[in-house]
Design a protein around this motif. Structure first.
Motif, PDB file in Angstrom:
ATOM      1  N   ASN A   1       0.855  -1.183   0.000  1.00 48.12           N
ATOM      2  CA  ASN A   1       0.000   0.000   0.000  1.00 48.12           C
ATOM      3  C   ASN A   1       0.886   1.225   0.000  1.00 48.12           C
ATOM      4  N   TYR A   2       0.557   2.210  -0.824  1.00 49.67           N
ATOM      5  CA  TYR A   2       1.301   3.465  -0.837  1.00 49.67           C
ATOM      6  C   TYR A   2       0.916   4.327   0.366  1.00 49.67           C
ATOM      7  N   TRP A   3       1.727   5.320   0.635  1.00 48.69           N
ATOM      8  CA  TRP A   3       1.454   6.284   1.693  1.00 48.69           C
ATOM      9  C   TRP A   3       0.429   7.327   1.226  1.00 48.69           C
ATOM     10  N   GLN A   4      -0.089   7.117   0.039  1.00 56.03           N
ATOM     11  CA  GLN A   4      -0.965   8.096  -0.587  1.00 56.03           C
ATOM     12  C   GLN A   4      -2.371   7.540  -0.804  1.00 56.03           C
ATOM     13  N   SER A   5      -3.315   8.443  -0.919  1.00 57.50           N
ATOM     14  CA  SER A   5      -4.658   8.140  -1.388  1.00 57.50           C
ATOM     15  C   SER A   5      -4.917   8.977  -2.630  1.00 57.50           C
ATOM     16  N   CYS A   6      -5.955   8.617  -3.356  1.00 48.97           N
ATOM     17  CA  CYS A   6      -6.258   9.302  -4.612  1.00 48.97           C
ATOM     18  C   CYS A   6      -7.635   9.952  -4.532  1.00 48.97           C
ATOM     19  N   ILE A   7      -7.699  11.219  -4.884  1.00 55.96           N
ATOM     20  CA  ILE A   7      -8.969  11.941  -4.974  1.00 55.96           C
ATOM     21  C   ILE A   7      -9.302  12.105  -6.447  1.00 55.96           C
ATOM     22  N   THR A   8     -10.527  11.761  -6.811  1.00 64.88           N
ATOM     23  CA  THR A   8     -10.985  12.009  -8.172  1.00 64.88           C
ATOM     24  C   THR A   8     -12.216  12.905  -8.131  1.00 64.88           C
ATOM     25  N   ALA A   9     -12.325  13.763  -9.112  1.00 66.84           N
ATOM     26  CA  ALA A   9     -13.470  14.664  -9.224  1.00 66.84           C
ATOM     27  C   ALA A   9     -13.547  15.174 -10.655  1.00 66.84           C
ATOM     28  N   THR A  10     -14.715  15.634 -11.032  1.00 70.03           N
ATOM     29  CA  THR A  10     -14.915  16.251 -12.342  1.00 70.03           C
ATOM     30  C   THR A  10     -15.063  17.751 -12.150  1.00 70.03           C
ATOM     31  N   ILE A  11     -14.382  18.528 -12.996  1.00 67.56           N
ATOM     32  CA  ILE A  11     -14.423  19.986 -12.874  1.00 67.56           C
ATOM     33  C   ILE A  11     -14.811  20.616 -14.214  1.00 67.56           C
ATOM     34  N   LYS A  12     -15.311  21.840 -14.114  1.00 69.42           N
ATOM     35  CA  LYS A  12     -15.563  22.660 -15.294  1.00 69.42           C
ATOM     36  C   LYS A  12     -14.539  23.790 -15.310  1.00 69.42           C
ATOM     37  N   PRO A  13     -13.637  23.831 -16.294  1.00 71.01           N
ATOM     38  CA  PRO A  13     -12.622  24.882 -16.326  1.00 71.01           C
ATOM     39  C   PRO A  13     -13.139  26.148 -17.007  1.00 71.01           C
TER      40      PRO A  13
ATOM     41  N   TRP B   1     -14.317  11.780  -4.779  1.00 70.46           N
ATOM     42  CA  TRP B   1     -14.174  10.384  -4.367  1.00 70.46           C
ATOM     43  C   TRP B   1     -12.751  10.148  -3.879  1.00 70.46           C
ATOM     44  N   LEU B   2     -12.620   9.341  -2.841  1.00 69.95           N
ATOM     45  CA  LEU B   2     -11.318   9.052  -2.245  1.00 69.95           C
ATOM     46  C   LEU B   2     -11.119   7.542  -2.188  1.00 69.95           C
ATOM     47  N   PHE B   3      -9.973   7.075  -2.664  1.00 68.92           N
ATOM     48  CA  PHE B   3      -9.678   5.647  -2.546  1.00 68.92           C
ATOM     49  C   PHE B   3      -8.181   5.445  -2.336  1.00 68.92           C
ATOM     50  N   PRO B   4      -7.814   4.362  -1.650  1.00 69.76           N
ATOM     51  CA  PRO B   4      -6.393   4.098  -1.386  1.00 69.76           C
ATOM     52  C   PRO B   4      -5.669   3.674  -2.653  1.00 69.76           C
ATOM     53  N   VAL B   5      -4.357   3.783  -2.616  1.00 70.43           N
ATOM     54  CA  VAL B   5      -3.520   3.454  -3.766  1.00 70.43           C
ATOM     55  C   VAL B   5      -2.577   2.326  -3.366  1.00 70.43           C
ATOM     56  N   LYS B   6      -2.472   1.324  -4.233  1.00 69.00           N
ATOM     57  CA  LYS B   6      -1.562   0.221  -3.923  1.00 69.00           C
ATOM     58  C   LYS B   6      -0.961  -0.351  -5.191  1.00 69.00           C
ATOM     59  N   LEU B   7       0.160  -1.025  -5.023  1.00 70.52           N
ATOM     60  CA  LEU B   7       0.759  -1.836  -6.066  1.00 70.52           C
ATOM     61  C   LEU B   7       0.534  -3.283  -5.679  1.00 70.52           C
ATOM     62  N   MET B   8       0.015  -4.067  -6.599  1.00 72.57           N
ATOM     63  CA  MET B   8      -0.238  -5.485  -6.322  1.00 72.57           C
ATOM     64  C   MET B   8      -0.003  -6.305  -7.585  1.00 72.57           C
ATOM     65  N   GLN B   9       0.701  -7.395  -7.425  1.00 71.68           N
ATOM     66  CA  GLN B   9       0.901  -8.343  -8.513  1.00 71.68           C
ATOM     67  C   GLN B   9       0.638  -9.746  -7.980  1.00 71.68           C
ATOM     68  N   SER B  10      -0.271 -10.469  -8.616  1.00 76.73           N
ATOM     69  CA  SER B  10      -0.518 -11.854  -8.221  1.00 76.73           C
ATOM     70  C   SER B  10       0.688 -12.708  -8.576  1.00 76.73           C
ATOM     71  N   LYS B  11       1.062 -13.580  -7.660  1.00 78.13           N
ATOM     72  CA  LYS B  11       2.225 -14.425  -7.913  1.00 78.13           C
ATOM     73  C   LYS B  11       1.950 -15.432  -9.022  1.00 78.13           C
ATOM     74  N   ASP B  12       0.696 -15.756  -9.223  1.00 79.43           N
ATOM     75  CA  ASP B  12       0.281 -16.583 -10.356  1.00 79.43           C
ATOM     76  C   ASP B  12      -0.951 -15.938 -10.972  1.00 79.43           C
ATOM     77  N   TYR B  13      -1.023 -15.946 -12.293  1.00 81.50           N
ATOM     78  CA  TYR B  13      -2.214 -15.447 -12.980  1.00 81.50           C
ATOM     79  C   TYR B  13      -3.203 -16.571 -13.266  1.00 81.50           C
ATOM     80  N   ILE B  14      -2.785 -17.799 -13.013  1.00 84.49           N
ATOM     81  CA  ILE B  14      -3.630 -18.945 -13.321  1.00 84.49           C
ATOM     82  C   ILE B  14      -3.585 -19.942 -12.172  1.00 84.49           C
ATOM     83  N   ALA B  15      -4.622 -20.768 -12.104  1.00 81.18           N
ATOM     84  CA  ALA B  15      -4.678 -21.906 -11.193  1.00 81.18           C
ATOM     85  C   ALA B  15      -5.492 -22.976 -11.912  1.00 81.18           C
ATOM     86  N   ASP B  16      -5.853 -24.048 -11.216  1.00 78.96           N
ATOM     87  CA  ASP B  16      -6.646 -25.095 -11.852  1.00 78.96           C
ATOM     88  C   ASP B  16      -7.967 -24.528 -12.341  1.00 78.96           C
ATOM     89  N   ARG B  17      -8.138 -24.527 -13.662  1.00 79.42           N
ATOM     90  CA  ARG B  17      -9.384 -24.083 -14.300  1.00 79.42           C
ATOM     91  C   ARG B  17      -9.728 -22.636 -13.979  1.00 79.42           C
TER      92      ARG B  17
END
Length: 437
Positions: free
Chosen positions: A210-222, A294-310
């Motif tokens: 998990n990063y030390w950061q969170s992410c804010i998203t919003a829509t704006i009119k410039p 909107w606020l959500f946490p930020v993380k880096l994640m990689q599955s050690k395997d992309y596949i399993a049985d079926r």
């Protein structure tokens, strides 16, 4: 496209709860070649890619279409993702509703230098796109309605997955008061997000942080027209991305340490916009807030395997990256295109599409390429989110060289647009997008 709209989710049923003790109907189960669990953009991209493949496909989504489509988000869509959607036949419906980047500007806090990237730096007519969640998901859902080999179960709840000798058996929760339904399939695709219950049930470990950061998203009119310019502005606390939208608005993706992110989210709108105007250097003039923050946490994640049985993982179920440079959604789209290509080829060759032999081709293709982007986004965030003078000097020298050496721009853009890796065949089937612009 066959639909099972009578299926619904109990209000008190936990999302994706597996192996729950429930009574199961004894009638003969439905049979499919593969089941896609998760009907978001990535899951539906895979489903559309399997249209007319000769494979019997079922797509299972827990949320009703009206709910899943209402997400107030926008995404960077890379050149390769655009080519994939072109090959899938949804590009004519998508292109008129999205913004095309005429320029990308990269800057570093109070440093005066600005790197400006243009389509001619890549030999293209555009550098990418910004598309809303609703636009992409609507186009995919519309395309699926004409698919005779694909059944959509929506809303429907996966409450159990059990392995069998030749595949998997999935238990689907029907409306309250009714008994569950069983589905037999040769292969299960987990497109159920970063907290994938299918990945956890399969015992697939993940690595990352998990990063030390969170992410804010919003829509704006410039106040000022955005001119279809995408901005990536790095600040010491974290990067700010500003994406131009087709209707003149902009999507802001602001990454900042957790406490500051919560404070920004809770500020009165006028104070939030004042901070945003300062951090964007007034490039777009006065700003108006046009959505909830909107606020959500930020993380880096990689599955050690992309596949399993079926089982195969795609999208956020397989990996997550930092939002800098807008790569996350595009990785998932490439996963879906690559997996579809491999499954169709295996099916045509008479192979068992759920076998490890077939699924390893997907993992060997996508896992190394995704690692490159995960490392790239992590490097960018760490390199630019610090005030350490030696690092500041190095990164600003890097920006100086990037701005003045064309081959550096070209290579950076190849990586950012997805064109540096292996190209799925469906992208090559697309008509030349530059001619459609």
């Amino acid at each position: 496209m066959p639909r099972l709209d009578s299926l619904s989710v109990r209000a008190d049923a936990p999302t994706q709860m597996l192996n729950s003790p429930v009574a199961v109907i004894d009638s003969p189960p439905l049979d499919y070649d593969l089941a896609i669990v998760g009907g978001g953009i990535i899951g539906n991209t895979l489903a559309v890619a399997l249209q007319n493949s000769g494979l019997r496909v079922v797509s299972i989504e827990a949320q009703a279409e009206s709910i899943s489509i209402a997400k107030n988000r926008a995404y960077v869509l890379s050149m390769l993702s655009g080519q994939i959607f072109g090959g899938l036949g949804i590009w004519p419906a998508v292109l008129p509703q999205i913004a095309q980047f005429s320029q990308i500007q990269i800057s570093d806090a109070d440093y005066a230098g600005v790197v400006k990237m243009y389509p001619q730096d890549l030999g293209r007519e555009t550098l990418g796109y910004a598309a809303t969640h609703e636009t992409l998901l609507t186009a995919l859902q519309t395309k699926l309605r004409s698919a005779t080999n694909i059944t959509v179960m929506c809303p429907a709840q996966v409450i159990g997955v059990a392995s069998t000798a030749t595949g998997a058996e999935i238990t689907i929760q029907t409306p309250a008061g009714e008994l569950p339904t069983k589905i037999r399939t040769s292969l299960v695709i987990a497109a159920d997000g970063a907290k994938s219950a299918l990945r956890e049930q399969a015992g697939i470990a993940t690595s990352g942080w998990n990063y030390w950061q969170s992410c804010i998203t919003a829509t704006i009119k410039p106040e000022k027209p955005h001119q279809n310019v995408a901005y990536e502005r790095f600040w010491y606390a974290g990067p700010i991305g500003v994406l131009p939208l087709a209707d003149g608005r902009c999507q802001v993706v602001w990454t900042i340490p957790h406490q500051q992110a919560e404070e920004l989210r809770d500020l009165p709108a006028a104070e939030f916009l004042q901070e945003l105007e300062h951090c964007t250097g007034g490039l777009l003039g006065k700003l108006q807030l046009d959505s909830q923050r909107w606020l959500f946490p930020v993380k880096l994640m990689q599955s050690k395997d992309y596949i399993a049985d079926r089982l195969a993982l795609i999208g956020d179920a397989a990996h997550c990256c930092h939002p800098v440079a807008g790569q996350g959604m595009n990785l998932g789209i490439r996963d879906a295109a690559a997996l579809a290509e491999i499954l169709v080829a295996a099916h045509q060759a008479g192979e068992d599409i759920g076998s490890k032999k077939v699924l390893k081709r997907y993992a060997n293709w996508r896992k190394p390429e995704n690692w490159v982007i995960l490392a790239f986004t992590d490097f960018l965030d760490r390199m630019f989110s610090t005030r350490l003078l030696p690092i500041v000097i190095v990164r600003r020298l890097g920006l100086f060289l990037l701005d003045r050496i064309p081959v550096f721009k070209y290579l950076a853009l190849r990586l950012m647009t997805g064109l540096a890796g292996k190209i799925p065949q469906v992208a090559n089937q697309s008509a030349d997008l530059d001619q459609q612009i």
